[in-house]
Design an enzyme around this catalytic site. Structure first.
Site, short mmCIF file in Angstrom:
data_model
loop_
_atom_site.label_atom_id
_atom_site.label_comp_id
_atom_site.label_asym_id
_atom_site.label_seq_id
_atom_site.Cartn_x
_atom_site.Cartn_y
_atom_site.Cartn_z
N GLY A 1 0.83 -1.20 0.00
CA GLY A 1 0.00 0.00 0.00
C GLY A 1 0.86 1.26 0.00
O GLY A 1 1.90 1.32 -0.67
N SER A 2 0.47 2.24 0.79
CA SER A 2 1.09 3.56 0.71
C SER A 2 2.55 3.62 1.18
O SER A 2 3.24 4.60 0.90
CB SER A 2 0.26 4.57 1.51
OG SER A 2 -0.99 4.76 0.90
N THR A 3 3.01 2.61 1.90
CA THR A 3 4.42 2.62 2.30
C THR A 3 5.35 2.44 1.09
O THR A 3 6.55 2.66 1.19
CB THR A 3 4.72 1.53 3.35
OG1 THR A 3 4.17 0.29 2.91
CG2 THR A 3 4.17 1.90 4.70
N LEU A 4 4.78 2.05 -0.06
CA LEU A 4 5.60 1.95 -1.27
C LEU A 4 5.76 3.31 -1.97
O LEU A 4 6.65 3.48 -2.80
CB LEU A 4 5.00 0.94 -2.26
CG LEU A 4 5.92 0.52 -3.42
CD1 LEU A 4 7.05 -0.37 -2.92
CD2 LEU A 4 5.14 -0.19 -4.52
N LYS A 5 4.91 4.27 -1.66
CA LYS A 5 4.94 5.55 -2.37
C LYS A 5 6.29 6.25 -2.33
O LYS A 5 6.73 6.80 -3.35
CB LYS A 5 3.83 6.47 -1.84
CG LYS A 5 2.43 6.02 -2.27
CD LYS A 5 1.34 6.82 -1.57
CE LYS A 5 -0.05 6.29 -1.96
NZ LYS A 5 -1.13 6.90 -1.16
#
Length: 407
Positions: free
Chosen positions: A144-148
């Site tokens: 999820g957003s931790t990959l951004k």
């Protein structure tokens, strides 16, 4: 003699256990069994008329070779505190399980690794299938957003986007094919930096869509996704990233906000070392012998890493990670909330929450990842994993036994 595990549950998923023959069956016990076990010796004996054994010195004998000691990089005080706050957080959020990883982002040494459920390694009668489970190394999830920040690093490094570039954020609703992407913080326009601070799925779908597929997947591989980090714990999984020739336009856009690949928590923590460590990614290590041979690789330029670090500080100061903020401590980090894929669709009730942060941001000494599997109290990372992270950080700063980790 049977093993006795001095630290009990606190290190159960890391050290693992042995069977009745003292052969390792999980954790470090299994991965390093040949080093720990040593080699049996032998000798020949004669038996007299009374049945008593008498050594025969005319026949050859071989002395046994003792197994070697192995020293870990784990700080037992941090391990115990992380274990306490993880268990407390799991009980409060009614989560299925989870993990905490704390590591030195400069050299890759693992300072704490806790996976829940825990088990009692000194009571084999209580063991079940969970003794094989170590969320840190053998649990796969979509980040999820931790990959951004990783997607941003690729785009900035390749000059595909700039921090101040303005993107259309479509007021929080954006249609890709027949799938509507939404943002928790709707906006009409956002810069790349603002898109990280407020975690915009819409902007990051656009950024990811700009990156040529071969480059995108090659760069994700450089960050360690799709392959094992090689930590000395049995059962580590490699995860997966798509193949460029099979990647559709929609799938590519979804990668921008962390869907369409599977990672382990240890992979995600390792990837963030590149941001914390001036662009240099280090390989996680849990034994002192291996930590002498530090493996590192420059993934992004120092300037790119510093810019991303500034963005992640703003995430904590006034963005989606604001609940992490601690007065007097500069923290850089990113929250993540991802739906689990179940029964052929993304679930509306099953989520993975994660937070990766490092501190002090100006000269990082500790990187901490917290992940929870299916928390029931809230779907938002700010309410589930962030409190656990914050309590661990406060313990580090307030405990004389732990404050040395920041020196």
């Amino acid at each position: 003699p049977r093993r006795f595990y001095l630290f009990g549950k606190a290190l159960s998923n890391v050290i693992g256990v042995t069977n009745l023959d003292n052969s390792g069956i999980t954790g470090l016990e299994l991965a390093l069994d040949s080093i720990l076990k040593g080699v049996d010796g032998f000798a020949f004996f004669l038996r007299d008329a009374r049945g008593q054994l008498i050594p025969n010195f005319d026949l050859p004998s071989v002395n046994p070779i003792n197994g070697k000691d192995i020293q870990l990089t784990i700080d037992i005080n941090l391990q115990r505190i992380s274990s306490y706050f993880l268990q407390d957080g799991i009980e409060k959020t009614r989560s299925k399980g989870g993990c905490v990883i704390a590591m030195n982002p400069r050299n890759g040494e693992i300072l704490a690794m806790v996976s829940y459920p825990l088990f009692n390694p000194n009571n084999s009668q209580s063991w079940d299938e969970t003794i094989d489970k170590n969320y840190a190394v053998n649990f796969l999830f979509e980040p999820g957003s931790t990959l951004k920040p990783i997607i941003a690093a690729i785009a900035l490094q390749r000059k595909i986007a700039s921090p101040d570039e303005i993107f259309n954020a479509f007021n929080g609703k954006f249609l890709i094919g027949d799938v509507q992407i939404t943002d928790e913080h709707p906006a009409s326009k956002l810069t790349l930096e603002e898109a990280i601070i407020y975690s915009s799925n819409i902007v990051f779908s656009q950024i990811s869509g700009r990156i040529p597929p071969e480059i995108l997947l090659s760069e994700l591989s450089k960050f360690g996704f799709g392959k094992k980090v090689g930590i000395e714990i049995a059962g580590e999984l490699s995860g997966s990233i798509p193949q460029a020739n099979n990647l559709t336009s929609i799938q590519q856009k979804f990668l921008g906000f962390g869907y369409g690949l599977s990672v382990t928590p240890i992979q995600l923590a390792a990837a963030y070392t590149a941001i914390a460590n001036e662009g240099v990614m280090v390989k996680p290590r849990i034994t002192l012998a291996q930590s002498k041979f530090m493996l590192k690789d420059t993934i992004i330029q120092r300037e790119t890493a510093e810019k991303l670090k500034e963005m992640l500080v703003k995430v904590v100061d006034f963005g989606t990670g604001v609940e992490t903020k601690i007065e007097g401590i500069k923290i850089a980090g990113k929250t993540g909330t991802a739906q689990k894929f179940a029964d052929g669709a993304y679930s509306k009730t099953q989520y993975i929450n994660s937070f990766v942060g490092f501190l002090p941001a100006e000269n990082p000494k500790i990187l901490i990842l917290v992940m929870l599997d299916e928390p029931q109290s809230s779907i938002y990372a700010s309410s589930t994993v962030v409190p656990i992270f914050k309590k661990i950080v406060l313990a580090i700063y307030n405990s004389p036994l732990l404050h040395q980790l920041l020196e």
